[in-house]
Design a protein around this motif. Structure first.
Motif, PDB file in Angstrom:
ATOM      1  N   SER A  89     118.634  53.039  21.666  1.00  0.00           N
ATOM      2  CA  SER A  89     117.630  52.177  21.803  1.00  0.00           C
ATOM      3  C   SER A  89     116.231  53.124  21.906  1.00  0.00           C
ATOM      4  O   SER A  89     116.258  54.163  22.670  1.00  0.00           O
ATOM      5  CB  SER A  89     117.604  51.295  22.893  1.00  0.00           C
ATOM      6  OG  SER A  89     118.681  50.325  22.638  1.00  0.00           O
ATOM      7  N   ASP A  90     115.333  52.906  21.212  1.00  0.00           N
ATOM      8  CA  ASP A  90     113.876  53.317  21.667  1.00  0.00           C
ATOM      9  C   ASP A  90     113.833  54.860  21.339  1.00  0.00           C
ATOM     10  O   ASP A  90     113.341  55.892  22.326  1.00  0.00           O
ATOM     11  CB  ASP A  90     113.375  53.164  23.013  1.00  0.00           C
ATOM     12  CG  ASP A  90     113.475  51.767  23.693  1.00  0.00           C
ATOM     13  OD1 ASP A  90     112.808  51.053  22.936  1.00  0.00           O
ATOM     14  OD2 ASP A  90     114.117  51.378  24.687  1.00  0.00           O
ATOM     15  N   THR A 122     117.108  51.852  17.430  1.00  0.00           N
ATOM     16  CA  THR A 122     115.553  51.251  17.182  1.00  0.00           C
ATOM     17  C   THR A 122     114.657  52.365  17.577  1.00  0.00           C
ATOM     18  O   THR A 122     115.010  53.444  18.356  1.00  0.00           O
ATOM     19  CB  THR A 122     115.465  50.167  18.389  1.00  0.00           C
ATOM     20  OG1 THR A 122     115.803  50.676  19.739  1.00  0.00           O
ATOM     21  CG2 THR A 122     116.284  48.976  18.158  1.00  0.00           C
ATOM     22  N   LYS A 155     114.876  44.801  18.688  1.00  0.00           N
ATOM     23  CA  LYS A 155     115.807  44.702  19.885  1.00  0.00           C
ATOM     24  C   LYS A 155     116.911  43.623  19.621  1.00  0.00           C
ATOM     25  O   LYS A 155     117.882  43.733  20.199  1.00  0.00           O
ATOM     26  CB  LYS A 155     114.978  44.699  21.116  1.00  0.00           C
ATOM     27  CG  LYS A 155     114.189  45.951  21.486  1.00  0.00           C
ATOM     28  CD  LYS A 155     113.371  45.651  22.771  1.00  0.00           C
ATOM     29  CE  LYS A 155     112.561  46.779  22.931  1.00  0.00           C
ATOM     30  NZ  LYS A 155     111.466  46.556  24.181  1.00  0.00           N
ATOM     31  N   GLN A 159     106.846  48.080  30.894  1.00  0.00           N
ATOM     32  CA  GLN A 159     108.295  48.117  30.574  1.00  0.00           C
ATOM     33  C   GLN A 159     108.833  46.984  30.366  1.00  0.00           C
ATOM     34  O   GLN A 159     109.690  46.775  29.202  1.00  0.00           O
ATOM     35  CB  GLN A 159     108.954  48.522  31.923  1.00  0.00           C
ATOM     36  CG  GLN A 159     110.337  48.970  31.663  1.00  0.00           C
ATOM     37  CD  GLN A 159     111.142  49.001  33.100  1.00  0.00           C
ATOM     38  OE1 GLN A 159     110.398  48.684  34.180  1.00  0.00           O
ATOM     39  NE2 GLN A 159     112.308  49.536  32.913  1.00  0.00           N
ATOM     40  N   SER A 214     111.566  49.200  17.679  1.00  0.00           N
ATOM     41  CA  SER A 214     111.977  48.666  19.207  1.00  0.00           C
ATOM     42  C   SER A 214     110.990  47.772  19.693  1.00  0.00           C
ATOM     43  O   SER A 214     110.499  47.633  20.855  1.00  0.00           O
ATOM     44  CB  SER A 214     111.775  49.783  20.147  1.00  0.00           C
ATOM     45  OG  SER A 214     110.591  50.369  19.984  1.00  0.00           O
ATOM     46  N   MET A 272     112.622  58.355  20.637  1.00  0.00           N
ATOM     47  CA  MET A 272     111.091  58.919  20.576  1.00  0.00           C
ATOM     48  C   MET A 272     110.968  60.115  19.724  1.00  0.00           C
ATOM     49  O   MET A 272     109.886  60.273  19.228  1.00  0.00           O
ATOM     50  CB  MET A 272     110.835  59.461  22.004  1.00  0.00           C
ATOM     51  CG  MET A 272     111.176  58.183  23.216  1.00  0.00           C
ATOM     52  SD  MET A 272     111.180  59.350  24.641  1.00  0.00           S
ATOM     53  CE  MET A 272     109.588  59.724  24.883  1.00  0.00           C
ATOM     54  N   ARG A 308     111.148  53.883  18.817  1.00  0.00           N
ATOM     55  CA  ARG A 308     110.335  53.596  19.669  1.00  0.00           C
ATOM     56  C   ARG A 308     108.651  53.664  18.743  1.00  0.00           C
ATOM     57  O   ARG A 308     108.391  54.722  18.566  1.00  0.00           O
ATOM     58  CB  ARG A 308     110.101  54.288  20.988  1.00  0.00           C
ATOM     59  CG  ARG A 308     109.212  54.174  21.882  1.00  0.00           C
ATOM     60  CD  ARG A 308     109.390  54.920  23.169  1.00  0.00           C
ATOM     61  NE  ARG A 308     108.434  54.875  24.269  1.00  0.00           N
ATOM     62  CZ  ARG A 308     107.509  55.363  24.383  1.00  0.00           C
ATOM     63  NH1 ARG A 308     107.113  56.324  23.470  1.00  0.00           N
ATOM     64  NH2 ARG A 308     106.651  55.257  25.480  1.00  0.00           N
ATOM     65  N   ARG A 324     115.431  59.696  23.972  1.00  0.00           N
ATOM     66  CA  ARG A 324     114.965  58.428  24.322  1.00  0.00           C
ATOM     67  C   ARG A 324     115.026  58.188  25.895  1.00  0.00           C
ATOM     68  O   ARG A 324     115.375  59.040  26.583  1.00  0.00           O
ATOM     69  CB  ARG A 324     116.208  57.264  23.899  1.00  0.00           C
ATOM     70  CG  ARG A 324     117.457  57.487  24.645  1.00  0.00           C
ATOM     71  CD  ARG A 324     118.387  56.351  24.160  1.00  0.00           C
ATOM     72  NE  ARG A 324     117.692  55.188  24.677  1.00  0.00           N
ATOM     73  CZ  ARG A 324     118.077  54.386  25.760  1.00  0.00           C
ATOM     74  NH1 ARG A 324     119.012  54.874  26.483  1.00  0.00           N
ATOM     75  NH2 ARG A 324     117.485  53.332  26.235  1.00  0.00           N
TER      76      ARG A 324
END
Lengths: 245, 315
Positions: B114-115, B149, B98, B248, B93, B117, B151, B127
């Protein structure tokens, strides 16, 4: 074409519902996704600098999104389109809807924020470019257009990457691209007369089914409370104790 | 469960540590094998590095003149062509992942996570949303290929010690000519450790007051061999370049030690550091939110405390 997403205002600190079913969002202030506002500002500047036939602001969502589209019209968009749906669409569904709109509207440039500050997905622009088989310039902090060719400076982890690409294309904006203008009262009045068409999503696409199921929403793990040290001597001692320096 | 394909990130010479972090994520659930796709131009050394990551079965190496720069429009069709043999396709990520992974997912006709964890089984993932103010659990069982992706701050890089086979592959996709790489202007790090992977990071905020004063942050960082970061306020004020931004809208990092100097601790900044091992805050405002997350806080004027700290850490 500029995409404007209605999101919780960036100043609102969202809270998770205790039962894990979602976020407590009733009555919170809503706004245009800040990155999308930058996208619209860039479209306005392109029109002022290089000329653009028309700027169309697009939103996908509930009827309430008309508020954000009106703001977009007040900023300077020529007309607005709301693709109305009460479903919370995943990025691929949004990209598919936008692709169908692109086929209808035939824009030379689609510009939107690099991410929306609610889902933080950072996917829609890339997916639209993929479905459209056109260039993408993500995380753009500088954009110039020369006829059919554009040059973008992209904020990547290693620094600033410059790419050149043919139009039509998709650009996603980063924070440093510009500072959006403030909307003036006369512009708000004028915006009320600009066209805002509402189209049911079924008339655009039937390809918006979700692929993911959200099963829980939880607050993030909190860090344990730390201590306040008296001076740099105590700080250095504490870090030495932990073997960090 | 099937096999996992990871898209390698590199700078043309060396593999980025984010690749080994993706391997760790893939290693965290049962699967039939982990392969890495290396797209490069004259990147034999990169493929070798990838093959040495512990837990990797195969490196698929597409070495071609088209792959000199990581342009998503050019790489995505090549990754998508490889992806059909896999149940999972992961990228980091970072801005690289991205940019690339959503384009890959759309080509495959699937969504993207996305991201990520954490995951227990490779089907259900956690996430962050709303700048990390909430963590969602997402079930991706309905996807025939899970594209995501990873994280990077949530995973420790997989170690070396592997000996994967390297398979040379030809490009099996049509390469578009509509997107062209021009140049990379970058690396403002001045030879310091890389912000995203450094064990120690010293960051400065708006309270530094000027680009000149930011030298204090560099001096302190150099004393402890740390990377330098900055808050968004410091970047917006023009004290440092944006590639040093933590938060962020910048880089999400997880160093062992994070020292925040003159940073108030806006939510968007805290999102970028909450996985740090130990957080130190120096700020003269005792009410600053940064103290709520700091393991060690020092309420002091940074212009007194930092030079003092530099002297005490003298090598």
């Amino acid at each position: 074409m500029v995409c404007l997403k209605r999101v919780v205002d960036y100043n609102v600190r969202v809270r998770v519902k205790p039962d894990g079913s979602g976020l407590a969002l009733d009555g919170v202030k809503m706004a245009i996704n800040p990155f999308d506002e930058i996208a619209l500002e860039e479209a306005l500047r392109i029109r002022e600098r290089d000329g653009a036939e028309e700027i169309v602001a697009v939103s996908i969502g509930s009827t309430d999104c008309q508020q954000q589209l009106r703001t977009g019209l007040a900023m300077g968009a020529d007309r607005a389109l709301l693709i109305e749906t009460d479903s919370d669409l995943e990025p691929l569904a949004v990209a598919r809807t936008l692709k169908a709109l692109v086929d209808r509207e035939q824009p030379d440039l689609v510009i939107m924020g690099k991410q929306a500050i609610d889902g933080d997905n950072n996917q829609t622009g890339q997916m639209l470019a993929s479905l459209w088989d056109r260039p993408q310039a993500t995380f753009t902090s500088e954009l110039t257009i020369d006829g059919e060719v554009a040059t973008a400076t992209r904020e990547v982890d290693a620094g600033l990457e410059v790419i050149e690409f043919d139009l039509p294309a998709v650009v996603t904006t980063d924070l440093r691209l510009n500072e959006p203008r403030y909307v003036k009262l006369p512009d708000i009045m004028k915006a009320k007369k600009k066209p805002l068409d509402v189209i049911a999503i079924d008339e655009i696409t039937d390809d918006t089914a979700p692929m993911f199921a959200v099963t829980n929403v939880a607050p993030p793990a909190e860090r344990a409370k730390g201590i306040i040290v008296d001076d740099t001597v105590a700080l250095v001692a504490a870090l030495n104790d932990k073997g960090l320096i | 469960m099937g096999r996992v394909l990871i898209c390698a990130e590199h700078d043309g010479e060396r593999l980025n540590l984010s690749t080994a972090k993706c391997v760790s994520c893939a290693n965290s659930f049962a699967n039939d094998g982990i392969d890495i796709a290396v797209l490069s131009e004259n990147g034999g050394a990169i493929a070798s590095e990838a093959s040495a990551i512990d837990g990797v079965s195969k490196v698929l190496h597409i070495d071609s003149n088209d792959n000199g720069a990581p342009l998503a429009a050019i790489w995505a069709p090549q990754i998508a062509a490889l992806a059909t043999d896999y149940s999972h396709v992961f990228g980091p990520s970072t801005t690289f992942g991205k940019d690339l992974m959503p384009r890959v997912a759309a080509l495959l006709g699937t969504g993207q996570l996305s991201d990520i964890m954490s995951t227990t089984d490779g089907r259900v993932f956690q996430r962050p949303i709303y700048a990390g103010n909430a963590i969602v659990t997402v079930d991706a069982s309905a996807c025939s290929i899970i594209v995501a992706t990873v994280r990077t701050a949530s995973y420790v890089a997989a170690e070396e010690g592997g000996n994967a086979t390297i398979e040379h592959r030809a490009t099996e996709a049509e390469i578009p000519s509509h997107t062209r790489y021009v140049e990379l202007k970058g690396d403002t790090g001045g030879g310091r450790p890389d912000l995203q992977t450094a064990a120690r990071v010293v960051s400065g905020g708006r309270a530094l007051g000027s680009e000149d004063n930011f030298k204090l942050i560099y001096d302190l960082a150099d004393r402890i061999d740390a990377a330098v970061g900055a808050s968004r306020a410091a970047v917006d004020s023009g004290y440092v370049a944006n590639d040093l931004q933590v938060g962020q809208t910048g880089k999400i990092i997880a160093p062992d030690l994070y020292i925040a100097i003159g940073i108030s601790g806006a939510i968007q900044h805290l999102t970028g550091i909450k996985d740090a091992g130990t957080i130190v805050a120096i700020n003269k405002d005792s009410e600053a939110p940064i103290f709520e997350v700091a393991d060690f806080g020092l309420v002091a004027d940074l212009f007194d405390a930092v030079p003092d700290l530099i002297a005490r850490l003298g090598r």
